[in-house]
Design a protein around this motif. Sequence first.
Motif, PDB file in Angstrom:
ATOM      1  N   THR A 124      12.259  -1.939 -20.535  1.00 36.71           N
ATOM      2  CA  THR A 124      11.358  -3.024 -20.931  1.00 36.71           C
ATOM      3  C   THR A 124      10.270  -3.236 -19.881  1.00 36.71           C
ATOM      4  OG1 THR A 124      13.137  -4.126 -22.122  1.00 36.71           O
ATOM      5  CG2 THR A 124      11.243  -5.474 -21.514  1.00 36.71           C
ATOM      6  N   PHE A 125      10.651  -3.138 -18.572  1.00 36.35           N
ATOM      7  CA  PHE A 125       9.661  -3.276 -17.513  1.00 36.35           C
ATOM      8  C   PHE A 125       8.617  -2.166 -17.619  1.00 36.35           C
ATOM      9  CE2 PHE A 125       8.096  -2.088 -13.310  1.00 36.35           C
ATOM     10  CZ  PHE A 125       7.469  -3.248 -12.937  1.00 36.35           C
ATOM     11  N   GLN A 126       9.051  -0.931 -17.896  1.00 41.91           N
ATOM     12  CA  GLN A 126       8.103   0.169 -18.032  1.00 41.91           C
ATOM     13  C   GLN A 126       7.124  -0.088 -19.192  1.00 41.91           C
ATOM     14  OE1 GLN A 126      10.529   3.638 -18.506  1.00 41.91           O
ATOM     15  NE2 GLN A 126      10.998   3.827 -16.318  1.00 41.91           N
ATOM     16  N   ALA A 127       7.673  -0.552 -20.311  1.00 37.72           N
ATOM     17  CA  ALA A 127       6.808  -0.826 -21.455  1.00 37.72           C
ATOM     18  C   ALA A 127       5.843  -1.961 -21.157  1.00 37.72           C
ATOM     19  CB  ALA A 127       7.656  -1.165 -22.686  1.00 37.72           C
ATOM     20  N   SER A 128       6.346  -3.025 -20.481  1.00 38.77           N
ATOM     21  CA  SER A 128       5.468  -4.155 -20.134  1.00 38.77           C
ATOM     22  C   SER A 128       4.385  -3.716 -19.167  1.00 38.77           C
ATOM     23  CB  SER A 128       6.299  -5.293 -19.532  1.00 38.77           C
ATOM     24  OG  SER A 128       7.268  -5.730 -20.460  1.00 38.77           O
ATOM     25  N   LEU A 129       4.777  -2.894 -18.170  1.00 38.07           N
ATOM     26  CA  LEU A 129       3.793  -2.401 -17.206  1.00 38.07           C
ATOM     27  C   LEU A 129       2.751  -1.538 -17.900  1.00 38.07           C
ATOM     28  CD1 LEU A 129       2.802  -2.078 -14.303  1.00 38.07           C
ATOM     29  CD2 LEU A 129       4.407  -0.152 -14.057  1.00 38.07           C
ATOM     30  N   ALA A 130       3.183  -0.681 -18.822  1.00 37.33           N
ATOM     31  CA  ALA A 130       2.229   0.167 -19.544  1.00 37.33           C
ATOM     32  C   ALA A 130       1.248  -0.684 -20.340  1.00 37.33           C
ATOM     33  CB  ALA A 130       2.979   1.124 -20.474  1.00 37.33           C
ATOM     34  N   GLU A 157       4.073  -6.078 -34.731  1.00 41.46           N
ATOM     35  CA  GLU A 157       5.137  -6.173 -33.728  1.00 41.46           C
ATOM     36  C   GLU A 157       5.278  -4.822 -33.035  1.00 41.46           C
ATOM     37  OE1 GLU A 157       8.523  -7.273 -35.965  1.00 41.46           O
ATOM     38  OE2 GLU A 157       7.959  -9.404 -36.131  1.00 41.46           O
ATOM     39  N   PHE A 158       5.549  -4.874 -31.711  1.00 39.32           N
ATOM     40  CA  PHE A 158       5.676  -3.632 -30.950  1.00 39.32           C
ATOM     41  C   PHE A 158       6.965  -2.907 -31.310  1.00 39.32           C
ATOM     42  CE2 PHE A 158       2.881  -6.105 -28.059  1.00 39.32           C
ATOM     43  CZ  PHE A 158       1.809  -5.205 -28.051  1.00 39.32           C
ATOM     44  N   GLU A 159       6.817  -1.597 -31.457  1.00 34.48           N
ATOM     45  CA  GLU A 159       7.964  -0.729 -31.682  1.00 34.48           C
ATOM     46  C   GLU A 159       7.936   0.418 -30.675  1.00 34.48           C
ATOM     47  OE1 GLU A 159       8.832  -1.135 -36.478  1.00 34.48           O
ATOM     48  OE2 GLU A 159       7.742   0.627 -35.703  1.00 34.48           O
ATOM     49  N   VAL A 160       9.094   1.008 -30.466  1.00 29.70           N
ATOM     50  CA  VAL A 160       9.220   2.121 -29.528  1.00 29.70           C
ATOM     51  C   VAL A 160       9.540   3.380 -30.312  1.00 29.70           C
ATOM     52  CG1 VAL A 160      10.496   3.056 -27.581  1.00 29.70           C
ATOM     53  CG2 VAL A 160       9.960   0.614 -27.667  1.00 29.70           C
ATOM     54  N   ILE A 161       8.842   4.463 -29.993  1.00 33.26           N
ATOM     55  CA  ILE A 161       9.114   5.770 -30.582  1.00 33.26           C
ATOM     56  C   ILE A 161       9.907   6.578 -29.566  1.00 33.26           C
ATOM     57  CG2 ILE A 161       8.109   7.863 -31.535  1.00 33.26           C
ATOM     58  CD1 ILE A 161       5.624   6.235 -32.269  1.00 33.26           C
ATOM     59  N   ASP A 167      12.522   8.569 -33.493  1.00 33.21           N
ATOM     60  CA  ASP A 167      13.043   7.384 -34.152  1.00 33.21           C
ATOM     61  C   ASP A 167      12.275   6.158 -33.694  1.00 33.21           C
ATOM     62  OD1 ASP A 167      14.934   5.800 -35.694  1.00 33.21           O
ATOM     63  OD2 ASP A 167      15.725   5.166 -33.731  1.00 33.21           O
ATOM     64  N   ARG A 168      11.955   5.285 -34.639  1.00 36.46           N
ATOM     65  CA  ARG A 168      11.215   4.057 -34.312  1.00 36.46           C
ATOM     66  C   ARG A 168      12.167   2.870 -34.368  1.00 36.46           C
ATOM     67  NH1 ARG A 168       5.178   4.552 -36.343  1.00 36.46           N
ATOM     68  NH2 ARG A 168       5.243   2.305 -35.996  1.00 36.46           N
ATOM     69  N   ARG A 169      12.092   2.043 -33.325  1.00 35.34           N
ATOM     70  CA  ARG A 169      12.931   0.843 -33.288  1.00 35.34           C
ATOM     71  C   ARG A 169      12.174  -0.250 -32.554  1.00 35.34           C
ATOM     72  NH1 ARG A 169      15.357   4.093 -29.142  1.00 35.34           N
ATOM     73  NH2 ARG A 169      15.566   2.984 -27.138  1.00 35.34           N
ATOM     74  N   ALA A 170      12.669  -1.460 -32.696  1.00 34.69           N
ATOM     75  CA  ALA A 170      11.996  -2.602 -32.081  1.00 34.69           C
ATOM     76  C   ALA A 170      12.022  -2.480 -30.559  1.00 34.69           C
ATOM     77  CB  ALA A 170      12.674  -3.895 -32.517  1.00 34.69           C
ATOM     78  N   ALA A 171      10.954  -2.956 -29.937  1.00 36.62           N
ATOM     79  CA  ALA A 171      10.868  -2.888 -28.470  1.00 36.62           C
ATOM     80  C   ALA A 171      11.937  -3.756 -27.795  1.00 36.62           C
ATOM     81  CB  ALA A 171       9.475  -3.323 -28.026  1.00 36.62           C
ATOM     82  N   LYS A 172      12.475  -4.700 -28.559  1.00 32.70           N
ATOM     83  CA  LYS A 172      13.512  -5.576 -27.988  1.00 32.70           C
ATOM     84  C   LYS A 172      14.796  -4.813 -27.674  1.00 32.70           C
ATOM     85  CE  LYS A 172      11.801  -9.559 -30.565  1.00 32.70           C
ATOM     86  NZ  LYS A 172      12.120 -10.602 -31.582  1.00 32.70           N
ATOM     87  N   THR A 173      14.934  -3.623 -28.231  1.00 30.68           N
ATOM     88  CA  THR A 173      16.169  -2.860 -28.009  1.00 30.68           C
ATOM     89  C   THR A 173      16.155  -2.088 -26.693  1.00 30.68           C
ATOM     90  OG1 THR A 173      15.261  -0.943 -29.201  1.00 30.68           O
ATOM     91  CG2 THR A 173      16.456  -2.588 -30.504  1.00 30.68           C
TER      92      THR A 173
END
Length: 338
Positions: free
Chosen positions: A245-251, A222-226, A233-239
């Motif tokens: 979220t658009f930036q992460a999806s585009l990346a 599952e994707f996580e964000v640092i 800190d690591r947390r779920a990308a859903k947060t």
Amino acid sequence: QLADAKAARTALDAARQAHAAAAKTERSAAESVTKLDKQIESGRRQCTSQRDPLVSEGLEPPHIEGDLVEAWDGLVAWAEAALPTHEAAKDAETERANAVGVELVEMLVDLRDAASEAGVDADDDPSLSVLGQRAAVAERDAKAEHKRIADGMKQSAKLVKRVEAARGEIHVARELANLLKSTGFEKWLVNEALERLVLGASETLELLSGNQYALAVNEANEFEVIDHRNADDRRAAKTLSGGETFQASLALALALAEQVGAMAAGGAAKLDSIFLDEGFGTLDADSLDAVASALETLGSDDRMVGIVTHVRELAERVPIRYEVVKGSRTSTVTRVDT
């Protein structure tokens, strides 16, 4: 005178006979003296032959000097005086010899027992020499057996190595069989591709987010964000928020476009174009500028990038665009080159 001459002749003949007898007696006496001298010398040698062995044994008998009888008498007297001491020594040596004999018998019994335990035939009570011969034969046989065992151990070691090599091959074959299963090799390929995808997407996301965010994948894929600004800190990308979220999806989309071409098999189709539909309206001015810069870099690499957007600021930065104007009954499409 004639009578005197006759008497003188008779006396002369008698004297001659007496002289001859005396000469004979003298010769016999000389021979007896010579014989006695030889006997004396022989006796002296005998006396010396009796004394010298005593000296060799460390004893101190009297010297053979002067008269032979006195020498013999002195040697006999010394022997009589020394006899009790030597008798006692003889008795002690006899006792010692008997003790050694008993000890030798015990040792022989122990040797026979040891020989029996070692497999040497000693049941018929052999002598020490016979037992030694049998032990020599047993030693020769034992050496031959030892050589046979050593050769067998070498052969066994070779077989062990072959078995280990075969086990290694079996292990590799089993590992390959497990890895080539759908839950093994395919999963590994997917994980590798996902890791590479996240690695490329993280670089783009850091650029888009001003070095704030990077992407990672947890054990559940599952994707996580640092969050670099929050001690990594690591947390779920859903947060993430809408713009984040658009930036992460585009990346991820840009990284996917890059990785699909890189991982394509020989002769497979390449992904030379990509279309992004909306989502730009959620970005602020700085984020929009970062996204536009990233898209321009992507488009300069012999790849066509299409954008569907209502954001005028972003559309004006595209070198070739198609503007769609909606009419009452139809729409008009106009190409614009900047």
